[in-house]
Design a protein around this motif. Structure first.
Motif, PDB file in Angstrom:
ATOM      1  N   GLU A  72       0.849  -1.143   0.006  1.00  0.00           N
ATOM      2  CA  GLU A  72      -0.147  -0.120   0.030  1.00  0.00           C
ATOM      3  C   GLU A  72       0.714   1.190  -0.167  1.00  0.00           C
ATOM      4  O   GLU A  72       0.757   2.235  -0.630  1.00  0.00           O
ATOM      5  N   ALA A  73       1.763   1.169   0.715  1.00  0.00           N
ATOM      6  CA  ALA A  73       2.802   2.367   1.041  1.00  0.00           C
ATOM      7  C   ALA A  73       3.559   2.615  -0.652  1.00  0.00           C
ATOM      8  O   ALA A  73       3.839   3.667  -0.814  1.00  0.00           O
ATOM      9  N   ALA A  74       3.931   1.544  -1.168  1.00  0.00           N
ATOM     10  CA  ALA A  74       4.781   1.623  -2.385  1.00  0.00           C
ATOM     11  C   ALA A  74       3.729   1.981  -3.711  1.00  0.00           C
ATOM     12  O   ALA A  74       4.673   2.302  -4.784  1.00  0.00           O
ATOM     13  N   ILE A  75       2.620   1.885  -3.624  1.00  0.00           N
ATOM     14  CA  ILE A  75       1.557   1.918  -4.607  1.00  0.00           C
ATOM     15  C   ILE A  75       2.045   3.586  -5.376  1.00  0.00           C
ATOM     16  O   ILE A  75       1.969   4.536  -4.810  1.00  0.00           O
ATOM     17  N   LEU A  83      11.093   1.815  -2.412  1.00  0.00           N
ATOM     18  CA  LEU A  83      12.031   0.943  -1.220  1.00  0.00           C
ATOM     19  C   LEU A  83      12.037   1.934  -0.061  1.00  0.00           C
ATOM     20  O   LEU A  83      11.688   1.440   1.083  1.00  0.00           O
ATOM     21  N   LEU A  84      11.880   3.181  -0.263  1.00  0.00           N
ATOM     22  CA  LEU A  84      11.915   4.284   1.010  1.00  0.00           C
ATOM     23  C   LEU A  84      10.572   3.969   1.642  1.00  0.00           C
ATOM     24  O   LEU A  84      10.248   3.863   2.745  1.00  0.00           O
ATOM     25  N   ALA A  85       9.590   4.015   0.917  1.00  0.00           N
ATOM     26  CA  ALA A  85       8.029   4.034   1.187  1.00  0.00           C
ATOM     27  C   ALA A  85       7.839   2.443   2.115  1.00  0.00           C
ATOM     28  O   ALA A  85       7.290   2.377   3.043  1.00  0.00           O
ATOM     29  N   ALA A  86       8.439   1.512   1.358  1.00  0.00           N
ATOM     30  CA  ALA A  86       8.364   0.310   2.002  1.00  0.00           C
ATOM     31  C   ALA A  86       8.852  -0.028   3.306  1.00  0.00           C
ATOM     32  O   ALA A  86       8.463  -0.471   4.265  1.00  0.00           O
ATOM     33  N   LEU A 177      17.504   4.947   5.426  1.00  0.00           N
ATOM     34  CA  LEU A 177      17.085   4.247   4.310  1.00  0.00           C
ATOM     35  C   LEU A 177      17.926   5.007   3.028  1.00  0.00           C
ATOM     36  O   LEU A 177      18.142   4.551   1.993  1.00  0.00           O
ATOM     37  N   GLN A 178      17.992   6.294   3.201  1.00  0.00           N
ATOM     38  CA  GLN A 178      18.373   7.031   2.007  1.00  0.00           C
ATOM     39  C   GLN A 178      20.085   6.722   2.051  1.00  0.00           C
ATOM     40  O   GLN A 178      20.531   6.838   0.797  1.00  0.00           O
ATOM     41  N   THR A 179      20.583   6.421   2.954  1.00  0.00           N
ATOM     42  CA  THR A 179      22.088   6.169   2.877  1.00  0.00           C
ATOM     43  C   THR A 179      22.386   4.695   2.173  1.00  0.00           C
ATOM     44  O   THR A 179      23.180   4.334   1.247  1.00  0.00           O
ATOM     45  N   TYR A 180      21.283   3.903   2.413  1.00  0.00           N
ATOM     46  CA  TYR A 180      21.321   2.398   1.955  1.00  0.00           C
ATOM     47  C   TYR A 180      21.063   2.570   0.478  1.00  0.00           C
ATOM     48  O   TYR A 180      21.605   1.993  -0.261  1.00  0.00           O
TER      49      TYR A 180
END
Length: 189
Positions: A72-75, A83-86, A177-180
């Protein structure tokens, strides 16, 4: 033995989820669950096979729901944004449903086909997000492992009050997450 009107397997599972989220999955007992449902403990066996079965059901439901939250977050998003949303959805799920998340984290039977299928669906969803990165299958699975380790570690530390500084946790998660993702972008070039 007569069934209590309105009591079914879903009602039992929902009551167990509520109790696990409030008290922790390890504190969940059949006696306490029966008391919550206002039945005698043996009545639960009309709907579950015992505490191990109930814990398996909690784990399976948790895996299904965490995947749904990430989907739902990634839709409507792709690549880094998806990936950030997930990742955020994963941590938010752990915040909102700590007992159910705990059930996922301590799967009762790694060999159970239902749990394997539910877990595989989570992995397949992350792999779909990663498809545009053009990773080999092995590399993509390493990325999934790293992603899960990162968000699980964050969620676990947060749940155990490991972040005591007066610093916005969501901002820390976003930066993590952004660093990843930046590292992932470097790796796929």
């Amino acid at each position: 033995m007569a069934y209590r009107q309105g009591l079914d397997a879903e009602t039992v599972l929902q009551a167990a989820i509520e109790m696990a989220d409030l008290q922790g999955v390890e504190q969940l007992t059949l006696a306490a669950l029966a008391a919550k449902l206002n039945v005698k403990t043996p009545s639960l066996y009309n709907h579950i096979k015992g505490l191990p079965d109930l814990r398996k059901q909690l784990s399976r439901r948790g895996l299904v729901l965490i995947k749904e939250a990430m989907v739902e977050a990634a839709i409507g998003k792709a690549e880094d944004d998806a990936l950030l949303a997930a990742g955020f959805a994963y941590v938010m799920f752990a915040r909102k449903q700590p007992g159910l998340y705990e059930a996922i984290s301590s799967l009762p039977d790694y060999e159970d086909p239902e749990l394997q299928e539910a877990g595989s669906q989570v992995v397949l969803f992350i792999l779909r997000i990663l498809a545009p990165y053009g990773l080999s299958e092995e590399d993509a699975l390493h990325v999934v492992r790293g992603f899960r380790s990162m968000v699980h570690g964050f969620a676990s530390l947060e749940h155990r009050n490991g972040f005591r500084m007066e610093l916005e946790r969501d901002e820390s998660l976003r930066r993590l997450l952004q660093t990843y993702l930046r590292g992932l972008r470097v790796a796929v070039k």
